[in-house]
Design a protein around this motif. Structure first.
Motif, PDB file in Angstrom:
ATOM      1  N   ARG A 180       0.840  -1.214   0.000  1.00 14.39           N
ATOM      2  CA  ARG A 180       0.000   0.000   0.000  1.00 14.39           C
ATOM      3  C   ARG A 180       0.871   1.258   0.000  1.00 14.39           C
ATOM      4  O   ARG A 180       0.548   2.241  -0.655  1.00 14.39           O
ATOM      5  N   GLY A 181       1.960   1.212   0.719  1.00 12.36           N
ATOM      6  CA  GLY A 181       2.857   2.360   0.793  1.00 12.36           C
ATOM      7  C   GLY A 181       3.590   2.653  -0.514  1.00 12.36           C
ATOM      8  O   GLY A 181       4.067   3.767  -0.725  1.00 12.36           O
ATOM      9  N   LEU A 182       3.682   1.671  -1.401  1.00 11.39           N
ATOM     10  CA  LEU A 182       4.351   1.866  -2.695  1.00 11.39           C
ATOM     11  C   LEU A 182       3.420   2.416  -3.771  1.00 11.39           C
ATOM     12  O   LEU A 182       3.882   2.992  -4.749  1.00 11.39           O
ATOM     13  N   ARG A 183       2.125   2.232  -3.573  1.00  9.98           N
ATOM     14  CA  ARG A 183       1.190   2.652  -4.614  1.00  9.98           C
ATOM     15  C   ARG A 183       1.179   4.171  -4.769  1.00  9.98           C
ATOM     16  O   ARG A 183       1.397   4.906  -3.806  1.00  9.98           O
ATOM     17  N   PRO A 184       0.863   4.627  -6.005  1.00 14.49           N
ATOM     18  CA  PRO A 184       0.819   6.091  -6.236  1.00 14.49           C
ATOM     19  C   PRO A 184      -0.327   6.741  -5.488  1.00 14.49           C
ATOM     20  O   PRO A 184      -1.285   6.127  -5.150  1.00 14.49           O
TER      21      PRO A 184
END
Length: 194
Positions: free
Chosen positions: A190-194
């Motif tokens: 989730r933290g990597l998503r734009p």
């Protein structure tokens, strides 16, 4: 018992693994390895100049099995997020199997890994390089927010250390280990998503 089979580095490493499993890192000797192969210890030293070099090579071989198994995930088909999940889950699963399937050898390798810091550093660089490739592909494809793939890969590797660092091996068989790992993985993705 003399052997007629050609003595190769690979045969020596396989025999060394057998000796390590039987005797442990503290008691395994080059003479033991030579005895298993049916050759003189001088023959083993022709391939590996020192006992330390032999131990380093067998440690590298053991670590490379994990790297090699995971490398196929990097260029596999599918979205980067799915491949990232498969890669991290594959690393956790590989470590669980190494610890659970052959605990004596895992304990021995834990000792050897402590001795072979350069081999371990190369292994970690290979693993984080694989992770960085997946992150880079995710950024380029728009699945992940813009970031430095190398820095992000290192952060992912360190964030999941509890699930691949041998120091945490006793925790890998806990009943809630899979659930905790999945929760961490969900958070990281989730933290990597734009």
């Amino acid at each position: 018992m003399a052997t007629t089979e050609t003595l190769t580095a690979e045969r020596i490493l396989a025999a060394t693994e057998e000796v390590l499993r039987r005797h442990g890192a503290a008691k395994a000797t080059v003479v033991d390895v030579a005895r298993v192969l049916g050759v003189s210890h001088a023959s083993v030293y022709r391939h590996f100049r020192t006992k330390a070099a032999l131990r380093e090579a067998v440690t590298k071989r053991w670590l490379d099995r994990t790297s090699d198994a995971l490398s196929g995930v990097v260029d596999a088909d599918g979205p980067a997020e799915d491949r990232l999940r498969r890669w991290l889950a594959g690393l956790f699963e590989a470590k669980q199997h190494k610890a659970g399937d052959d605990p004596e050898l895992f304990g021995t390798y834990t000792v050897l890994v402590g001795e072979a810091s350069e081999v371990v550093d190369e292994h970690i660089a290979d693993l984080t390089g694989q992770l960085a490739a997946i992150v880079r592909q995710g950024v380029e494809g728009g699945a992940f927010a813009p970031c430095d793939p190398d820095v992000t890969a290192r952060a992912l590797f360190e964030a999941t250390a509890r699930y691949h660092d041998p120091a945490y091996a006793p925790e890998w068989s806990r009943p809630d280990a899979e659930e905790a790992f999945t929760a961490l993985l969900d958070l990281l993705v989730r933290g990597l998503r734009p």
